[in-house]
Design a protein around this motif. Structure first.
Motif, PDB file in Angstrom:
ATOM      1  N   LEU A  33       0.843  -1.208   0.000  1.00  0.00           N
ATOM      2  CA  LEU A  33       0.000   0.000   0.000  1.00  0.00           C
ATOM      3  C   LEU A  33       0.877   1.257   0.000  1.00  0.00           C
ATOM      4  N   MET A  40      -0.007   7.997   1.935  1.00  0.00           N
ATOM      5  CA  MET A  40      -0.927   7.448   2.941  1.00  0.00           C
ATOM      6  C   MET A  40      -0.186   7.006   4.211  1.00  0.00           C
ATOM      7  N   PHE A  44      -0.942   6.959   9.271  1.00  0.00           N
ATOM      8  CA  PHE A  44      -0.815   5.928  10.307  1.00  0.00           C
ATOM      9  C   PHE A  44       0.303   6.244  11.294  1.00  0.00           C
ATOM     10  N   ASN A  55      -6.140  -4.169  12.612  1.00  0.00           N
ATOM     11  CA  ASN A  55      -7.587  -4.204  12.791  1.00  0.00           C
ATOM     12  C   ASN A  55      -8.308  -3.849  11.504  1.00  0.00           C
ATOM     13  N   MET A  56      -7.776  -2.851  10.790  1.00  0.00           N
ATOM     14  CA  MET A  56      -8.421  -2.441   9.534  1.00  0.00           C
ATOM     15  C   MET A  56      -8.404  -3.588   8.530  1.00  0.00           C
ATOM     16  N   HIS A  85     -13.425   7.779   5.615  1.00  0.00           N
ATOM     17  CA  HIS A  85     -12.025   7.885   5.198  1.00  0.00           C
ATOM     18  C   HIS A  85     -11.774   9.149   4.385  1.00  0.00           C
ATOM     19  N   THR A  94      -8.545   6.314  -3.823  1.00  0.00           N
ATOM     20  CA  THR A  94      -7.463   5.611  -3.137  1.00  0.00           C
ATOM     21  C   THR A  94      -8.041   4.521  -2.237  1.00  0.00           C
ATOM     22  N   PHE A  95      -9.128   4.838  -1.547  1.00  0.00           N
ATOM     23  CA  PHE A  95      -9.820   3.885  -0.665  1.00  0.00           C
ATOM     24  C   PHE A  95     -10.106   2.588  -1.431  1.00  0.00           C
TER      25      PHE A  95
HETATM   26  C1  HEM Z   1      -5.830   2.890   0.755  1.00  0.00           C
HETATM   27  C2  HEM Z   1      -6.904   2.722   1.468  1.00  0.00           C
HETATM   28  C3  HEM Z   1      -7.041   3.034   2.936  1.00  0.00           C
HETATM   29  C4  HEM Z   1      -6.310   3.865   3.749  1.00  0.00           C
HETATM   30  C5  HEM Z   1      -5.107   4.733   3.389  1.00  0.00           C
HETATM   31  C6  HEM Z   1      -6.899   3.787   5.087  1.00  0.00           C
HETATM   32  C7  HEM Z   1      -6.445   4.515   6.187  1.00  0.00           C
HETATM   33  C8  HEM Z   1      -6.947   4.367   7.469  1.00  0.00           C
HETATM   34  C9  HEM Z   1      -6.449   5.086   8.629  1.00  0.00           C
HETATM   35  C10 HEM Z   1      -5.333   6.118   8.615  1.00  0.00           C
HETATM   36  C11 HEM Z   1      -7.150   4.659   9.709  1.00  0.00           C
HETATM   37  C12 HEM Z   1      -7.000   5.127  11.166  1.00  0.00           C
HETATM   38  C13 HEM Z   1      -7.984   6.225  11.400  1.00  0.00           C
HETATM   39  C14 HEM Z   1      -7.885   6.763  12.824  1.00  0.00           C
HETATM   40  O1  HEM Z   1      -6.818   6.819  13.390  1.00  0.00           O
HETATM   41  O2  HEM Z   1      -8.927   7.151  13.302  1.00  0.00           O
HETATM   42  C15 HEM Z   1      -8.107   3.675   9.226  1.00  0.00           C
HETATM   43  C16 HEM Z   1      -8.975   3.000  10.042  1.00  0.00           C
HETATM   44  C17 HEM Z   1      -9.906   2.097   9.569  1.00  0.00           C
HETATM   45  N1  HEM Z   1     -10.117   1.735   8.257  1.00  0.00           N
HETATM   46 FE1  HEM Z   1      -9.041   2.325   6.672  1.00  0.00          FE
HETATM   47  N2  HEM Z   1      -7.965   2.926   5.074  1.00  0.00           N
HETATM   48  C18 HEM Z   1      -8.086   2.448   3.778  1.00  0.00           C
HETATM   49  C19 HEM Z   1      -9.020   1.570   3.287  1.00  0.00           C
HETATM   50  C20 HEM Z   1      -9.998   1.003   4.083  1.00  0.00           C
HETATM   51  C21 HEM Z   1     -11.028   0.141   3.560  1.00  0.00           C
HETATM   52  C22 HEM Z   1     -11.193  -0.279   2.103  1.00  0.00           C
HETATM   53  C23 HEM Z   1     -11.813  -0.220   4.613  1.00  0.00           C
HETATM   54  C24 HEM Z   1     -13.038  -1.100   4.477  1.00  0.00           C
HETATM   55  C25 HEM Z   1     -13.776  -1.559   5.386  1.00  0.00           C
HETATM   56  C26 HEM Z   1     -11.248   0.408   5.813  1.00  0.00           C
HETATM   57  C27 HEM Z   1     -11.711   0.259   7.099  1.00  0.00           C
HETATM   58  C28 HEM Z   1     -11.164   0.843   8.230  1.00  0.00           C
HETATM   59  C29 HEM Z   1     -11.621   0.592   9.597  1.00  0.00           C
HETATM   60  C30 HEM Z   1     -12.743  -0.342  10.006  1.00  0.00           C
HETATM   61  C31 HEM Z   1     -10.826   1.382  10.442  1.00  0.00           C
HETATM   62  C32 HEM Z   1     -10.871   1.461  11.983  1.00  0.00           C
HETATM   63  C33 HEM Z   1      -9.784   0.538  12.505  1.00  0.00           C
HETATM   64  C34 HEM Z   1      -9.532   0.777  14.010  1.00  0.00           C
HETATM   65  O3  HEM Z   1      -9.758   1.850  14.489  1.00  0.00           O
HETATM   66  O4  HEM Z   1      -9.059  -0.139  14.669  1.00  0.00           O
HETATM   67  N3  HEM Z   1     -10.143   1.151   5.453  1.00  0.00           N
HETATM   68  N4  HEM Z   1      -7.971   3.539   7.862  1.00  0.00           N
END
Ligand code: HEM
Length: 136
Positions: A33, A40, A44, A55-56, A85, A94-95
């Motif tokens: 990624l 991106m 994180f 977790n994600m 997101h 990007t997602f």
């Molecule tokens: C390139 C794609 C993606 C990037 C760069 C990304 C980035 C992130 C980041 C930075 C966080 C942390 C947010 C925080 O600190 O509050 C996050 C959390 C999360 N993302 Fe993504 N995301 C991506 C794709 C996805 C997709 C496709 C899903 C589909 C379900 C997803 C589901 C989640 C979930 C459920 C969390 C919460 C995890 C937790 O807090 O333990 N993400 N994402």
């Protein structure tokens, strides 16, 4: 079709083979990624123990299993996360790449033992999921 595959959920079957070969694929998925989307990585920054990344990915894999099984929640969860997101700096285009990033990583992990059926089933999942989320 190789001897190891069963008539059960081919995605679940493939995930078990990945776990058997590599264990937890989180490290390789995010390496790919951040190679594709270096911008991106900074999102994180606070995730020092990789728990959010782990977790994600786990939640995305649960969505894959739900979507190839009971179809209870995957589509709505993904549609909601797409909006969330966008608000934290992950553009929708990007997602959407995250699913392809995961599948490309899995194909690499299995190498020669990645089967034609794996290719067909993961592509079917990708197309189906993107269509379903687009209709939300
Ligand atoms: C390139 C794609 C993606 C990037 C760069 C990304 C980035 C992130 C980041 C930075 C966080 C942390 C947010 C925080 O600190 O509050 C996050 C959390 C999360 N993302 Fe993504 N995301 C991506 C794709 C996805 C997709 C496709 C899903 C589909 C379900 C997803 C589901 C989640 C979930 C459920 C969390 C919460 C995890 C937790 O807090 O333990 N993400 N994402």
């Amino acid at each position: 079709m190789s001897a190891v595959e069963t008539e059960s959920n081919p995605i679940e079957d493939c995930l078990e083979r990945i776990a058997a070969v590599h264990g937890d694929p989180t490290d390789l998925v995010y390496e790919r990624l951040f190679t594709k989307h270096p911008e991106m990585r900074e999102l994180f920054l606070l995730d020092r123990d990789n728990s959010v990344k782990g977790n994600m990915l786990a939640q995305v894999i649960e969505c894959f299993l739900d979507f190839t099984g009971e179809k209870h929640y995957a589509t709505s969860l993904i549609a909601t996360e797409k909006i969330n997101h966008d608000q934290i700096g992950v553009p929708p285009e990007t997602f959407e790449t995250f699913f392809v990033t995961i599948i490309d990583t899995f194909r690499d992990i299995l190498g020669d033992s990645w089967t034609e059926r794996d290719e067909t089933e993961w592509n079917r999942l990708l197309v189906g999921l993107n269509e379903a989320v687009a209709q939300q």
